[in-house]
Design an enzyme around this catalytic site. Sequence first.
Site, PDB file in Angstrom:
ATOM      1  CG  ASP A 109      -3.187 -68.761  14.470  1.00 13.85           C
ATOM      2  OD1 ASP A 109      -2.751 -69.529  15.356  1.00 13.85           O
ATOM      3  OD2 ASP A 109      -2.677 -68.675  13.333  1.00 13.85           O
ATOM      4  CD  GLU A 110       0.721 -66.311  15.564  1.00 14.73           C
ATOM      5  OE1 GLU A 110       1.292 -66.540  16.653  1.00 14.73           O
ATOM      6  OE2 GLU A 110       1.173 -66.705  14.477  1.00 14.73           O
ATOM      7  CG  ASP A 118       7.982 -74.690  10.981  1.00 13.08           C
ATOM      8  OD1 ASP A 118       7.235 -73.778  10.593  1.00 13.08           O
ATOM      9  OD2 ASP A 118       8.860 -75.191  10.253  1.00 13.08           O
ATOM     10  N   GLY A 134       2.492 -76.701  13.351  1.00 18.34           N
ATOM     11  CA  GLY A 134       1.240 -76.829  12.622  1.00 18.34           C
ATOM     12  C   GLY A 134       0.028 -76.243  13.311  1.00 18.34           C
ATOM     13  N   GLY A 161       2.216 -75.063  21.159  1.00 18.39           N
ATOM     14  CA  GLY A 161       3.414 -75.773  20.726  1.00 18.39           C
ATOM     15  C   GLY A 161       4.426 -74.788  20.185  1.00 18.39           C
ATOM     16  CB  SER A 180      -1.523 -71.419  11.375  1.00 17.94           C
ATOM     17  OG  SER A 180      -0.965 -70.443  12.230  1.00 17.94           O
TER      18      SER A 180
END
Length: 251
Positions: free
Chosen positions: A114-115, A40, A42, A37, A44
């Site tokens: 993540d990332e 901002d 959400g 997405g 993480s």
Amino acid sequence: MTTLGDSDPDPTDALSPLPSRNGSGAPARGRLRFCYGPMDCGKSTLALQIDHNHARQGRRGMLLVRHDRSGEPRISSRIGITRGATEVGADTDLRQLARREWVAGRHLDYLIVDEAQFLSPVQVEQLAELADEVSLDVYCFGIATDFRGRLFPGARRLFELADELQPVQVEVLCWCGAPGRFNARVADGEVLREGDTVVVADTVPGVVENTSSPHWETEVATLRYQVLCRRHFRLGDLGPAAPQHGQLRLT
């Protein structure tokens, strides 16, 4: 099975297939999932919530991250939840990370990454191998497209290989109120169309980290990111007013 540098098969190899978990005699398999997405939405926060839920059920996982916005080896959410993680480098073999855990006697049930858009295509293939060969459940979180609206190489490979693709459901809005999908890179009030693919920055002027070089180079610049709908991304229209401080950070 891909070996990891050993001349002979090793029965303690972390990539040796695990016993079946389903009781049918067929090898158990993990799942590779990609939750994606814009900034901002959400991602993480969801990553940390999934880790919490699995840990409560007695499962053991490992948190991985590539270029967290904090600059530290951690997964950090803007609602204040933060957990330490293992930083993935450009040349990190993710199979070796799992193998070291098993060699040390620490069983793994799942990985949280993540990332994940910053992973290389080869690293994504390693995650698929871990899911298939050692039954790890792999949860990847990241942005699909860069500041030009083009797929990151890591995200592209995840779209190609993942068992499940899940857009994060928390809607992020453009300044006009339409759904925001594009992560515009902004400098001095203008949307940039050229530059390095990977530049980690905040939403207010500050330190910019250029990750295209072997060692991150930092410079002070007026650079931020802002989520826009397709129309305003195409037009480079940032709206009648600057975003409030703390909004639309790169996740």
